[in-house]
Design a protein around this motif. Structure first.
Motif, PDB file in Angstrom:
ATOM      1  N   GLU A   1      30.571  27.842  51.411  1.00 56.80           N
ATOM      2  CA  GLU A   1      30.783  27.961  49.971  1.00 56.80           C
ATOM      3  C   GLU A   1      29.678  28.820  49.364  1.00 56.80           C
ATOM      4  O   GLU A   1      28.508  28.692  49.740  1.00 56.80           O
ATOM      5  N   LYS A   2      30.053  29.677  48.431  1.00 55.62           N
ATOM      6  CA  LYS A   2      29.029  30.408  47.691  1.00 55.62           C
ATOM      7  C   LYS A   2      29.608  30.950  46.391  1.00 55.62           C
ATOM      8  O   LYS A   2      30.822  31.145  46.262  1.00 55.62           O
ATOM      9  N   PHE A   3      28.726  31.157  45.438  1.00 55.18           N
ATOM     10  CA  PHE A   3      29.090  31.805  44.195  1.00 55.18           C
ATOM     11  C   PHE A   3      28.829  33.297  44.332  1.00 55.18           C
ATOM     12  O   PHE A   3      27.803  33.718  44.881  1.00 55.18           O
ATOM     13  N   ILE A   4      29.774  34.097  43.829  1.00 55.87           N
ATOM     14  CA  ILE A   4      29.618  35.552  43.887  1.00 55.87           C
ATOM     15  C   ILE A   4      29.741  36.091  42.459  1.00 55.87           C
ATOM     16  O   ILE A   4      30.199  35.396  41.550  1.00 55.87           O
ATOM     17  N   LYS A   5      29.333  37.336  42.279  1.00 55.21           N
ATOM     18  CA  LYS A   5      29.369  37.942  40.952  1.00 55.21           C
ATOM     19  C   LYS A   5      30.531  38.922  40.849  1.00 55.21           C
ATOM     20  O   LYS A   5      30.775  39.725  41.763  1.00 55.21           O
ATOM     21  N   SER A   6      31.246  38.828  39.735  1.00 59.26           N
ATOM     22  CA  SER A   6      32.246  39.828  39.368  1.00 59.26           C
ATOM     23  C   SER A   6      31.887  40.278  37.962  1.00 59.26           C
ATOM     24  O   SER A   6      32.190  39.590  36.988  1.00 59.26           O
TER      25      SER A   6
ATOM     26  N   ALA B   1      40.229  42.877  39.892  1.00 55.64           N
ATOM     27  CA  ALA B   1      38.824  43.251  40.102  1.00 55.64           C
ATOM     28  C   ALA B   1      38.018  42.061  40.616  1.00 55.64           C
ATOM     29  O   ALA B   1      37.113  42.221  41.447  1.00 55.64           O
ATOM     30  N   ASP B   2      38.335  40.854  40.141  1.00 60.79           N
ATOM     31  CA  ASP B   2      37.673  39.655  40.665  1.00 60.79           C
ATOM     32  C   ASP B   2      37.954  39.501  42.158  1.00 60.79           C
ATOM     33  O   ASP B   2      37.058  39.149  42.944  1.00 60.79           O
ATOM     34  N   SER B   3      39.199  39.740  42.564  1.00 62.97           N
ATOM     35  CA  SER B   3      39.552  39.634  43.985  1.00 62.97           C
ATOM     36  C   SER B   3      38.761  40.641  44.817  1.00 62.97           C
ATOM     37  O   SER B   3      38.274  40.319  45.912  1.00 62.97           O
ATOM     38  N   LEU B   4      38.618  41.858  44.311  1.00 62.11           N
ATOM     39  CA  LEU B   4      37.845  42.868  45.023  1.00 62.11           C
ATOM     40  C   LEU B   4      36.377  42.472  45.112  1.00 62.11           C
ATOM     41  O   LEU B   4      35.715  42.705  46.138  1.00 62.11           O
ATOM     42  N   ALA B   5      35.864  41.854  44.045  1.00 60.94           N
ATOM     43  CA  ALA B   5      34.470  41.404  44.069  1.00 60.94           C
ATOM     44  C   ALA B   5      34.258  40.343  45.140  1.00 60.94           C
ATOM     45  O   ALA B   5      33.204  40.300  45.793  1.00 60.94           O
ATOM     46  N   VAL B   6      35.254  39.480  45.331  1.00 57.89           N
ATOM     47  CA  VAL B   6      35.160  38.470  46.389  1.00 57.89           C
ATOM     48  C   VAL B   6      35.102  39.150  47.758  1.00 57.89           C
ATOM     49  O   VAL B   6      34.263  38.815  48.606  1.00 57.89           O
ATOM     50  N   LEU B   7      35.984  40.120  47.985  1.00 64.93           N
ATOM     51  CA  LEU B   7      35.958  40.831  49.264  1.00 64.93           C
ATOM     52  C   LEU B   7      34.624  41.532  49.467  1.00 64.93           C
ATOM     53  O   LEU B   7      34.052  41.507  50.574  1.00 64.93           O
ATOM     54  N   ASP B   8      34.117  42.168  48.421  1.00 65.83           N
ATOM     55  CA  ASP B   8      32.833  42.864  48.536  1.00 65.83           C
ATOM     56  C   ASP B   8      31.710  41.895  48.904  1.00 65.83           C
ATOM     57  O   ASP B   8      30.839  42.215  49.723  1.00 65.83           O
ATOM     58  N   ALA B   9      31.735  40.714  48.294  1.00 64.00           N
ATOM     59  CA  ALA B   9      30.673  39.739  48.548  1.00 64.00           C
ATOM     60  C   ALA B   9      30.676  39.257  49.991  1.00 64.00           C
ATOM     61  O   ALA B   9      29.638  38.823  50.510  1.00 64.00           O
ATOM     62  N   TYR B  10      31.835  39.344  50.642  1.00 65.30           N
ATOM     63  CA  TYR B  10      31.925  38.955  52.047  1.00 65.30           C
ATOM     64  C   TYR B  10      31.987  40.171  52.974  1.00 65.30           C
ATOM     65  O   TYR B  10      32.407  40.054  54.133  1.00 65.30           O
TER      66      TYR B  10
END
Length: 302
Positions: A6-11, A85-94
């Motif tokens: 689990e982690k928090f990511i930034k969008s 864009a939120d979905s892309l931010a999730v992919l970027d964070a991983y």
């Protein structure tokens, strides 16, 4: 349920809650949930089946749901493109350049947006109980709620049972936690249709966890506003989508009747339509999550 990261990511300025399952070397399936529902709307059985099938799975809480940040929609409105864009931010964070994207309902529209506008990020698309992202549901709902006959050129409106439920639900208070849970369980009951058994215990767990995790449970209704915003980017031709696409739709969907799924599959070159007999507009029936996961596994075996 296997161990999760689990982690928090930034969008942008927002913080989004995410979790990842499975072997880090396996292909990634990004699960994008529907309107007003956090990532837990993807049942554990569905996630477990994907992981057992050799997939790495990421699910997350949309903005305005679960443990993710809430937005003042009046001063900072957002659209389908922002959810994408939120979905892309999730992919970027991983550190994921491209993923198999599976979206349900509004999440299916997000998946279409990604496949049309950011095709390099979408390995395959699985669109579940959704409709073409360029469909303006507003006039369809207005005609249905006012008792007018459907326009023959439109996709069909929600079933009378769902529209009647909405009229009843408008008068039901949702002030206390108990009132909120009772009302939302009933909504899931209606959304699940009248054919397959309704897993009320699973629905209650989902509603309770959604309420208890949310900083502001009322904020989730902002998704309805975002979903209605027919911006120009939603008119992108679905014929441009190159990702191998599977459309999954239930024959008893009371919110988006089966022609919505058929229309979507017809507009994406090479898309396959898989109908599930008796499925409504939810995963809340025994064994249904596993069946849907197995279809996702087949589509992601690319």
């Amino acid at each position: 349920m296997g161990a999760a990261e689990e982690k928090f990511i930034k969008s942008g300025k927002l913080s989004l809650w995410t979790e990842r399952f499975g072997d880090r070397g396996d292909p990634v399936v990004l699960l994008v949930m529907g309107t007003s529902t956090p990532g837990l709307g993807w049942p554990d059985d569905l996630v477990d089946t994907l992981v057992a099938g050799g997939r790495q799975v990421i699910r997350f809480d949309h903005r305005d749901t679960g443990r993710s940040d809430c937005v003042d929609f009046t001063t900072d409105p957002y659209t389908l493109a922002d959810l994408a864009a939120d979905s892309l931010a999730v992919l970027d964070a991983y550190d994921t350049l491209s993923a198999h994207v599976a979206g349900a309902s509004l999440g299916g529209a997000v998946g279409q947006w990604l496949a049309a506008h950011r095709p390099e990020r979408v390995t395959t698309l699985t669109a579940i109980m959704t409709s073409p992202m360029g469909t303006d549901a507003g006039p369809i709902w207005v005609r249905a709620l006012s008792g007018q006959a459907p326009d023959p050129d439109d996709l069909p409106p929600p079933a009378p049972s769902f529209l009647e439920h909405l009229m009843r639900a408008a008068a039901v208070p949702r002030i206390t936690r108990e009132e909120y849970i009772a009302a939302n369980v009933e909504t899931w009951r209606v959304l699940s249709g009248e054919v397959l058994p309704f897993d009320e215990a699973a629905a209650r767990r989902l509603v309770e966890e959604s309420y208890d995790r949310a900083g502001n449970p009322a904020a989730a209704t902002n998704h309805d506003l975002a979903g209605r915003a027919m911006t120009a980017d939603r008119r992108a031709p679905l014929s441009s989508i190159k990702a191998p696409t599977l459309v999954i739709h239930g024959t008893a969907d009371p919110l988006l009747p089966p022609p919505h799924g058929a229309a979507l599959a017809a507009r994406i070159p090479g898309a396959r339509l898989e109908t599930i007999e008796g499925m409504g507009h939810s995963f809340l029936s025994p064994d249904l999550p596993r069946r849907v996961a197995e279809l996702i596994l087949r589509n992601t075996a690319q």
